[in-house]
Scaffold this motif. Structure first.
Motif, PDB file in Angstrom:
ATOM      1  N   GLU A  25       0.848  -1.201   0.000  1.00 49.86           N
ATOM      2  CA  GLU A  25       0.000   0.000   0.000  1.00 49.86           C
ATOM      3  C   GLU A  25       0.879   1.245   0.000  1.00 49.86           C
ATOM      4  OE1 GLU A  25      -2.788   0.000   3.264  1.00 49.86           O
ATOM      5  OE2 GLU A  25      -3.828   1.773   2.504  1.00 49.86           O
ATOM      6  N   GLY A  70      -5.870  -1.457   0.501  1.00 50.53           N
ATOM      7  CA  GLY A  70      -5.977  -0.745   1.742  1.00 50.53           C
ATOM      8  C   GLY A  70      -6.810   0.544   1.633  1.00 50.53           C
ATOM      9  N   CYS A  71      -6.842   1.188   2.771  1.00 49.67           N
ATOM     10  CA  CYS A  71      -7.612   2.436   2.879  1.00 49.67           C
ATOM     11  C   CYS A  71      -7.191   3.424   1.795  1.00 49.67           C
ATOM     12  CB  CYS A  71      -7.421   3.040   4.265  1.00 49.67           C
ATOM     13  SG  CYS A  71      -8.120   2.025   5.574  1.00 49.67           S
ATOM     14  N   TRP A  96      -2.392   8.121   5.940  1.00 49.50           N
ATOM     15  CA  TRP A  96      -1.207   7.475   6.494  1.00 49.50           C
ATOM     16  C   TRP A  96      -0.049   8.447   6.702  1.00 49.50           C
ATOM     17  CZ3 TRP A  96      -2.937   3.427   8.597  1.00 49.50           C
ATOM     18  CH2 TRP A  96      -3.854   2.588   7.973  1.00 49.50           C
ATOM     19  N   ASN A 172     -12.429  -1.374  -0.856  1.00 50.86           N
ATOM     20  CA  ASN A 172     -11.719  -1.983   0.276  1.00 50.86           C
ATOM     21  C   ASN A 172     -12.369  -1.526   1.580  1.00 50.86           C
ATOM     22  OD1 ASN A 172      -9.228  -3.019   1.848  1.00 50.86           O
ATOM     23  ND2 ASN A 172      -9.325  -0.863   2.449  1.00 50.86           N
ATOM     24  N   GLU A 173     -12.590  -2.431   2.459  1.00 55.67           N
ATOM     25  CA  GLU A 173     -13.138  -2.116   3.793  1.00 55.67           C
ATOM     26  C   GLU A 173     -14.222  -1.046   3.673  1.00 55.67           C
ATOM     27  OE1 GLU A 173     -10.142  -1.541   6.849  1.00 55.67           O
ATOM     28  OE2 GLU A 173      -9.471  -3.603   6.607  1.00 55.67           O
ATOM     29  N   TYR A 248      -6.611  -8.977  11.566  1.00 56.05           N
ATOM     30  CA  TYR A 248      -5.279  -8.695  12.120  1.00 56.05           C
ATOM     31  C   TYR A 248      -5.197  -9.205  13.553  1.00 56.05           C
ATOM     32  CZ  TYR A 248      -4.223  -5.547   8.232  1.00 56.05           C
ATOM     33  OH  TYR A 248      -3.969  -5.027   6.990  1.00 56.05           O
ATOM     34  N   GLU A 304      -6.031  -9.247   3.673  1.00 59.67           N
ATOM     35  CA  GLU A 304      -5.204  -8.583   4.684  1.00 59.67           C
ATOM     36  C   GLU A 304      -5.174  -9.470   5.918  1.00 59.67           C
ATOM     37  OE1 GLU A 304      -5.862  -4.382   5.444  1.00 59.67           O
ATOM     38  OE2 GLU A 304      -6.438  -4.061   3.356  1.00 59.67           O
ATOM     39  N   GLN A 353       2.115  -6.155   5.600  1.00 64.15           N
ATOM     40  CA  GLN A 353       2.291  -5.839   4.193  1.00 64.15           C
ATOM     41  C   GLN A 353       3.684  -6.293   3.774  1.00 64.15           C
ATOM     42  OE1 GLN A 353       1.105  -1.823   3.129  1.00 64.15           O
ATOM     43  NE2 GLN A 353      -0.844  -2.016   4.189  1.00 64.15           N
TER      44      GLN A 353
HETATM   45  O1  AHR Z   1      -2.919  -2.597   6.282  1.00 66.48           O
HETATM   46  C1  AHR Z   1      -3.227  -1.409   6.904  1.00 66.48           C
HETATM   47  C2  AHR Z   1      -4.708  -1.032   6.803  1.00 66.48           C
HETATM   48  O2  AHR Z   1      -5.453  -1.970   7.487  1.00 66.48           O
HETATM   49  C3  AHR Z   1      -5.312  -1.053   5.421  1.00 66.48           C
HETATM   50  O3  AHR Z   1      -5.093   0.120   4.727  1.00 66.48           O
HETATM   51  C4  AHR Z   1      -6.753  -1.234   5.694  1.00 66.48           C
HETATM   52  O4  AHR Z   1      -7.427  -1.883   4.648  1.00 66.48           O
HETATM   53  C5  AHR Z   1      -6.780  -2.009   6.993  1.00 66.48           C
HETATM   54  O5  AHR Z   1      -7.619  -1.436   7.924  1.00 66.48           O
END
Ligand code: AHR
Length: 501
Positions: A25, A70-71, A96, A172-173, A248, A304, A353
């Protein structure tokens, strides 16, 4: 005594190579510095990609790479990242770390990277803040071969030939950073957006990935499938090839997370206990998928996964930079065994990642690069890619750890490749006890052709000054008696055996 009996007559499901996939990302030092340094850098590179990192990734046999988030994906506007670099938009990566994103790594650079690594491509589109037109034009830009505005633009930017998109993620999400949507609303948007992810060349199909649940949000999975399901066969009209899932491991929970290197025995077990929860998630989301898709045409895509600790002291908290110890090696070994054992449904997974972010396989500092314990586990496990999962029966496994965080002493998975070589991967989760294990192939004798191990004291990790503290080593603590293999697995270890025909 723990006993693993392998039935090499029963092949259960193919372990898709994509289960060993990665994720990169625009976050912290993953893309910039970690992978892409630009052509003018003093760091050796080919077309801007670090040679040391690309070489290490090739050794890992990376099958597929997901990008740009990702975000970040739901804030990414692809036209900002094409054309002459000096005129590309500079902006702040608000999600980020608030750093300047100069868009010097864009679509062309991503395909160049995948070409150098030799992996498949997984592009994640923008549903949260992007339009249908933007998504459809991106697909046209990347894949259309004839006369069209986007194909012409691609040619003007120096790439006449179309590329191949293997996987395309529609958002994504979207339950969170991708637009805070409710599942039925997202599911309708999915139906609409995916319509315009056109396959221009039937020889180059694009697998479409629908945005799935966060952890145990079974309501999301059920609702999304319900809305996208058409109740007349074929129920999904080929418009969904995969449904994602994100999970996660935060040892101390989302708020506190916990240090990557400073933890006690209880937190070791707590972390592994939480890693094992992936089995429950895959089973339960899988059961919902089974009720809509009994033939398992839609792959579960865990795009993820990994550990997420408190970032390293002194680093930008928005960069998610963390160290990687033997504990991460065990999380990787446990999780990959779970994916192998569920390979009838799990068709892709992407470690979060790839470089310098979360449970990375590679860390960089200036021109230096180290491989993490997670790298070495993924390297040992690469033999499972494309192999067939074998039926096994395991007995004698007891539990280890404190009452609240009890884990099985060992986990395992077994596959056979096209040449008939069997790969067995076993983890010893105990912090202090070696385990004696018997491995038997039912009805025949077994011989060890190769044996490898990743192990160390639970906090052991590699640094730029001591890069080889935890590495993949030859493993010799096994004996073959009358075709039965006896092995002694040290505590905190991941072991891989290759058994000849
Ligand atoms: O991997 C970091 C972040 O975790 C990603 O951008 C997002 O999709 C998830 O919340």
């Amino acid at each position: 005594m723990i006993r693993i009996v392998i039935n090499d007559k029963v092949k259960k499901s193919r372990i898709e190579p994509e289960i060993y996939g990665h994720f990169s990302e625009h976050l912290g030092r993953c893309i910039y510095e970690g992978i892409y340094v630009g052509e003018d850098s003093d760091i050796p590179n080919k077309n801007g990609m670090r040679t040391d990192v690309v070489e290490a990734l090739k050794e890992l046999q990376v099958p597929v790479l997901r990008w740009p988030g990702g975000c970040f994906a739901d804030e990414y506007h692809w036209k900002d990242g094409i054309g002459p670099k000096e005129t590309r938009k500079r902006m702040v990566n608000t999600h980020w770390g608030g750093v300047v994103e100069d868009n010097s790594f864009g679509t062309h650079e991503f395909f160049e990277l995948c070409d150098q690594i030799g992996c498949k491509t997984y592009i994640n589109g923008n549903v949260g803040s992007g339009t249908v037109q933007e998504m459809s034009e991106w697909v046209e830009y990347m894949t259309f071969e004839g006369v069209s505005p986007m194909a012409k633009l691609r040619e003007e930017n120096g790439h006449k030939d179309p590329w191949k998109i293997d996987y395309f993620g529609v958002g994504n999400e979207n339950w969170g950073c991708g637009g805070n949507m409710r599942p039925s609303y997202y599911a309708d948007l999915y139906r609409r957006y995916q319509t315009y992810v056109r396959v221009y060349d039937p020889e180059k199909p694009i697998s479409k990935i629908c945005g799935g649940a966060n952890v145990d949000d079974y309501h999301w999975t059920k609702t999304v499938l319900d809305v996208t399901h058409d109740h007349t066969p074929p129920q999904f009209h080929g418009f969904m090839n995969g449904l994602s899932l994100h999970y996660y491991v935060h040892p101390e929970g989302w708020e506190i997370k916990g240090s990557s290197t400073d933890f006690d025995e209880e937190v070791w077990y707590k972390t592994l206990f939480k890693a094992l929860y992936m089995d429950t998630l895959v089973t339960r989301h899988g059961a919902i998928m089974d009720s809509y898709d009994p033939d398992k045409n839609i792959g579960m895509v865990v795009d993820e996964w990994g550990t997420w600790y408190t970032c390293e002291p002194g680093t930008n908290p928005g960069f998610l930079y963390q160290q990687n110890t033997v504990r991460d090696a065990l999380v990787a070994g446990i999780t990959l065994n779970i994916f192998n054992n569920h390979s009838d449904r799990v068709k892709m997974a992407n470690l979060a990642q790839m470089v310098n972010v979360l449970q990375a396989v590679i860390l960089t500092e200036g021109d230096r690069m180290i491989k993490t314990p997670t790298y070495h586990v993924m390297h040992m496990y690469r033999y499972h890619q494309g192999a067939d999962l074998l039926e096994t029966s395991v007995s004698g496994v007891e539990t280890a750890g404190p009452d609240e965080w009890k884990v099985p002493e060992v986990t395992q998975s077994v596959s056979v490749d096209k040449d008939g070589i069997i790969t067995v991967t076993i983890n010893n989760l105990s912090t202090d006890e070696a385990k004696d294990i018997e491995v038997v192939i039912a009805g025949r004798t077994a011989d060890v052709a190769d044996a490898r191990i990743v192990t160390g004291e639970m906090h052991a990790h590699n640094t730029f000054d001591a890069p080889d503290t935890v590495v993949e080593e030859e493993f010799s603590d096994y004996r073959t008696t009358d075709g039965t293999i006896g092995i002694t697995l040290p505590p905190c270890s991941v072991v891989m055996l290759r058994l000849g025909k």
